[in-house]
Design a protein around this motif. Structure first.
Motif, mmCIF file in Angstrom:
data_model
loop_
_atom_site.group_PDB
_atom_site.id
_atom_site.type_symbol
_atom_site.label_atom_id
_atom_site.label_comp_id
_atom_site.label_asym_id
_atom_site.label_seq_id
_atom_site.Cartn_x
_atom_site.Cartn_y
_atom_site.Cartn_z
ATOM 1 N N GLN A 45 -82.668 17.817 -32.409
ATOM 2 C CA GLN A 45 -81.694 18.548 -31.598
ATOM 3 C C GLN A 45 -82.203 19.961 -31.294
ATOM 4 O O GLN A 45 -82.788 20.623 -32.143
ATOM 5 N N GLN A 46 -81.958 20.413 -30.054
ATOM 6 C CA GLN A 46 -82.375 21.739 -29.614
ATOM 7 C C GLN A 46 -81.154 22.631 -29.431
ATOM 8 O O GLN A 46 -80.077 22.152 -29.090
ATOM 9 N N PRO A 47 -81.301 23.934 -29.639
ATOM 10 C CA PRO A 47 -80.152 24.850 -29.501
ATOM 11 C C PRO A 47 -79.595 24.846 -28.084
ATOM 12 O O PRO A 47 -80.353 24.803 -27.108
ATOM 13 N N LEU A 48 -78.281 24.887 -27.986
ATOM 14 C CA LEU A 48 -77.631 25.002 -26.688
ATOM 15 C C LEU A 48 -77.607 26.448 -26.220
ATOM 16 O O LEU A 48 -77.679 26.737 -25.028
ATOM 17 N N LEU A 49 -77.530 27.380 -27.172
ATOM 18 C CA LEU A 49 -77.448 28.805 -26.874
ATOM 19 C C LEU A 49 -78.350 29.550 -27.843
ATOM 20 O O LEU A 49 -78.359 29.275 -29.037
ATOM 21 N N ARG A 50 -79.105 30.501 -27.311
ATOM 22 C CA ARG A 50 -79.969 31.328 -28.155
ATOM 23 C C ARG A 50 -79.530 32.780 -28.018
ATOM 24 O O ARG A 50 -79.743 33.402 -26.981
ATOM 25 N N HIS A 51 -78.912 33.308 -29.044
ATOM 26 C CA HIS A 51 -78.487 34.698 -29.041
ATOM 27 C C HIS A 51 -79.694 35.630 -29.115
ATOM 28 O O HIS A 51 -80.666 35.355 -29.825
ATOM 29 N N THR A 52 -79.615 36.743 -28.412
ATOM 30 C CA THR A 52 -80.495 37.863 -28.702
ATOM 31 C C THR A 52 -79.825 38.687 -29.793
ATOM 32 O O THR A 52 -78.643 38.480 -30.103
ATOM 33 N N TRP A 53 -80.566 39.624 -30.365
ATOM 34 C CA TRP A 53 -79.942 40.455 -31.384
ATOM 35 C C TRP A 53 -78.782 41.247 -30.793
ATOM 36 O O TRP A 53 -77.759 41.437 -31.467
ATOM 37 N N ALA A 54 -78.924 41.673 -29.532
ATOM 38 C CA ALA A 54 -77.874 42.471 -28.901
ATOM 39 C C ALA A 54 -76.614 41.650 -28.660
ATOM 40 O O ALA A 54 -75.493 42.127 -28.883
ATOM 41 N N SER A 55 -76.778 40.413 -28.196
ATOM 42 C CA SER A 55 -75.599 39.578 -27.949
ATOM 43 C C SER A 55 -74.928 39.189 -29.260
ATOM 44 O O SER A 55 -73.705 39.117 -29.349
ATOM 45 N N TYR A 56 -75.730 38.961 -30.298
ATOM 46 C CA TYR A 56 -75.147 38.633 -31.603
ATOM 47 C C TYR A 56 -74.360 39.820 -32.139
ATOM 48 O O TYR A 56 -73.254 39.660 -32.680
ATOM 49 N N LEU A 57 -74.914 41.006 -31.989
ATOM 50 C CA LEU A 57 -74.221 42.222 -32.418
ATOM 51 C C LEU A 57 -72.918 42.402 -31.651
ATOM 52 O O LEU A 57 -71.872 42.713 -32.241
ATOM 53 N N ALA A 58 -72.967 42.195 -30.331
ATOM 54 C CA ALA A 58 -71.773 42.382 -29.497
ATOM 55 C C ALA A 58 -70.673 41.404 -29.892
ATOM 56 O O ALA A 58 -69.495 41.794 -30.017
ATOM 57 N N VAL A 59 -71.025 40.145 -30.103
ATOM 58 C CA VAL A 59 -70.027 39.146 -30.481
ATOM 59 C C VAL A 59 -69.426 39.475 -31.846
ATOM 60 O O VAL A 59 -68.206 39.399 -32.041
ATOM 61 N N THR A 60 -70.269 39.863 -32.777
ATOM 62 C CA THR A 60 -69.791 40.159 -34.128
ATOM 63 C C THR A 60 -68.857 41.359 -34.139
ATOM 64 O O THR A 60 -67.785 41.325 -34.761
ATOM 65 N N LEU A 61 -69.246 42.436 -33.475
ATOM 66 C CA LEU A 61 -68.382 43.608 -33.411
ATOM 67 C C LEU A 61 -67.084 43.297 -32.676
ATOM 68 O O LEU A 61 -66.013 43.806 -33.045
ATOM 69 N N ALA A 62 -67.158 42.461 -31.635
ATOM 70 C CA ALA A 62 -65.945 42.078 -30.906
ATOM 71 C C ALA A 62 -64.983 41.322 -31.816
ATOM 72 O O ALA A 62 -63.767 41.562 -31.789
ATOM 73 N N LEU A 63 -65.509 40.415 -32.629
ATOM 74 C CA LEU A 63 -64.655 39.681 -33.576
ATOM 75 C C LEU A 63 -63.980 40.646 -34.550
ATOM 76 O O LEU A 63 -62.765 40.589 -34.765
ATOM 77 N N PHE A 64 -64.771 41.522 -35.131
ATOM 78 C CA PHE A 64 -64.260 42.433 -36.148
ATOM 79 C C PHE A 64 -63.231 43.403 -35.569
ATOM 80 O O PHE A 64 -62.111 43.528 -36.095
ATOM 81 N N LEU A 65 -63.582 44.074 -34.492
ATOM 82 C CA LEU A 65 -62.702 45.100 -33.933
ATOM 83 C C LEU A 65 -61.457 44.495 -33.285
ATOM 84 O O LEU A 65 -60.364 45.054 -33.395
ATOM 85 N N SER A 66 -61.613 43.346 -32.630
ATOM 86 C CA SER A 66 -60.439 42.701 -32.045
ATOM 87 C C SER A 66 -59.505 42.203 -33.136
ATOM 88 O O SER A 66 -58.275 42.249 -32.997
ATOM 89 N N GLY A 67 -60.059 41.739 -34.238
ATOM 90 C CA GLY A 67 -59.220 41.321 -35.364
ATOM 91 C C GLY A 67 -58.425 42.477 -35.931
ATOM 92 O O GLY A 67 -57.230 42.342 -36.229
ATOM 93 N N LEU A 68 -59.081 43.630 -36.074
ATOM 94 C CA LEU A 68 -58.357 44.810 -36.542
ATOM 95 C C LEU A 68 -57.248 45.188 -35.567
ATOM 96 O O LEU A 68 -56.128 45.520 -35.979
ATOM 97 N N ALA A 69 -57.550 45.154 -34.276
ATOM 98 C CA ALA A 69 -56.551 45.519 -33.259
ATOM 99 C C ALA A 69 -55.350 44.586 -33.294
ATOM 100 O O ALA A 69 -54.199 45.024 -33.241
ATOM 101 N N VAL A 70 -55.619 43.283 -33.384
ATOM 102 C CA VAL A 70 -54.528 42.304 -33.425
ATOM 103 C C VAL A 70 -53.662 42.530 -34.663
ATOM 104 O O VAL A 70 -52.426 42.494 -34.593
#
Length: 379
Positions: A30-55
């Motif tokens: 099996q091959q990856p469907l999506l390959r994160h860059t470090w920047a996209s991984y950082l953006a997604v992670t911070l979005a999860l954390f900060l949006s969770g705090l906001a909610v």
């Protein structure tokens, strides 16, 4: 022996990448469907954390209808983001494999550790990179995570039942969470001026809430302290208990693959009910499988073995790999090609991973080096 991941082929092909993420194990070839860059991984992670705090903040502060359901979602987002920041971003930054630039890795590593109220980047590097990954220290009594567990009262030679009882005592102990919080805060204030200033500003923002925000004290406790401090501390203990078979290294693994005998992949799933089972028992099996997936394996994947952690054995074989965003596929490719070192091992379910440690420690007598690990399942 059942190939658990293969049983998920009962589901349509277009769902298989989801099951690879949820279980943590890729299919052969099996091959990856999506390959994160470090920047996209950082953006997604911070979005999860900060949006969770906001909610969480809004749900407690406003208390709109069914606000407690929104709070649960906020807790999930916050805790998931916090664990990913520490166990993936800071971890890869310590190895200088996050962005690939040492100065940037230190900056982002330090930032996420401040946001998650963790110890400093320098302390993490000393504990993890300088100690845990050293051949003469790894999984021995000198390894910091092993010392941490021994300090909590887990002891080789005790029965599995006694160690499970000890686990529950620690998990339910307010002193355990208070001590962890105190150590983390103290570490921040004993660091350099820049780190201490950043932590002070972040802490001041939250500590000011009772003075100006609706239900401010509840927001502070329910929106920040519980998910960022308590839930993260709980997750960290569960991770440590199942991460390696501490104190039971086999001496015959050589210089390169010295981690293999005490490190297994930790996957989140269970065999999908077979078509050959009669209708009645099959229905009950599907109910049980669904309940386990939704209430046990999926939360474990989101809150304990996050990111590339299911394939932590691959990380220890290849700690300098740049394929940390696609570790499940990289590990499976190594198996498909014939691994360079010993056969890979896997455990399904975080409780099974923890129980594997307890089974090994129950059989350890005398000094930890006197006994090797109980056999694990092969991949």
């Amino acid at each position: 022996m059942t190939d658990v991941r293969a049983t998920y082929l009962r589901f349509p092909e277009w769902t298989q990448h989801f099951w690879t993420w949820q279980t943590g194990k890729a299919l052969p070839g099996q091959q990856p469907l999506l390959r994160h860059t470090w920047a996209s991984y950082l953006a997604v992670t911070l979005a999860l954390f900060l949006s969770g705090l906001a909610v969480s903040v809004v749900s407690i502060g406003v208390m709109f209808p069914f606000w407690y359901l929104a709070l649960l979602a906020g807790w999930l987002l916050t805790a998931t983001g916090e664990r990913m920041m520490v166990l993936v971003i800071a971890h890869q930054a310590v190895h200088k494999r996050f962005s690939g630039q040492a100065a940037a890795d230190q900056f982002w590593g330090e930032l996420v550790l401040v946001l998650s109220v963790q110890n400093t980047f320098a302390e993490l590097r000393e504990e993890h990179f300088d100690s845990h990954h050293r051949r003469d220290i790894f999984a021995t009594e000198a390894d910091p995570p092993a010392q941490f567990l021994l300090g909590l009262g887990f002891r080789p030679g005790r029965s599995r039942a006694a160690m499970w009882r000890r686990a529950w005592v620690v998990l339910l102990s307010p002193a355990f969470y208070a001590r962890g919080f105190y150590d983390r805060v103290r570490g921040n204030f004993r660091s350099g001026v820049g780190r201490a200033t950043g932590f002070t500003l972040w802490a001041a923002l939250w500590l000011s809430l009772p003075f100006w925000f609706p239900h401010g004290l509840l927001v502070l406790i329910g929106g920040f302290v519980l998910p960022v401090i308590c839930f993260a501390t709980l997750s960290s203990l569960l991770d440590r208990l199942g991460e390696h078979v501490w104190l039971a290294r086999s001496p015959d693994q050589g210089a390169r693959f010295y981690t293999a005998s005490v490190t297994a992949a930790r996957y989140c799933g269970a065999p999908v009910p077979a078509r050959s089972v009669p209708v009645g028992p099959r229905l009950l099996a599907w109910i049980r499988w669904t309940a386990l997936t939704v209430c046990y394996h999926l939360p474990a994947r989101l809150l304990v073995v996050v990111g590339d952690l299911p394939n932590h054995d691959y990380h220890h074989r290849y700690p300098s790999t740049r394929e940390w965003t696609t570790a499940a596929y990289a590990r499976q490719r190594d198996i498909d090609n014939g691994p360079e070192g010993p056969a890979y091992h896997e455990v399904w379910g975080i409780a099974s991973a923890i129980d594997n440690l307890f089974r090994n420690w129950e059989n350890l007598e005398g000094t930890p080096a006197d006994a090797g690990p109980v056999a694990l399942s092969r991949s």
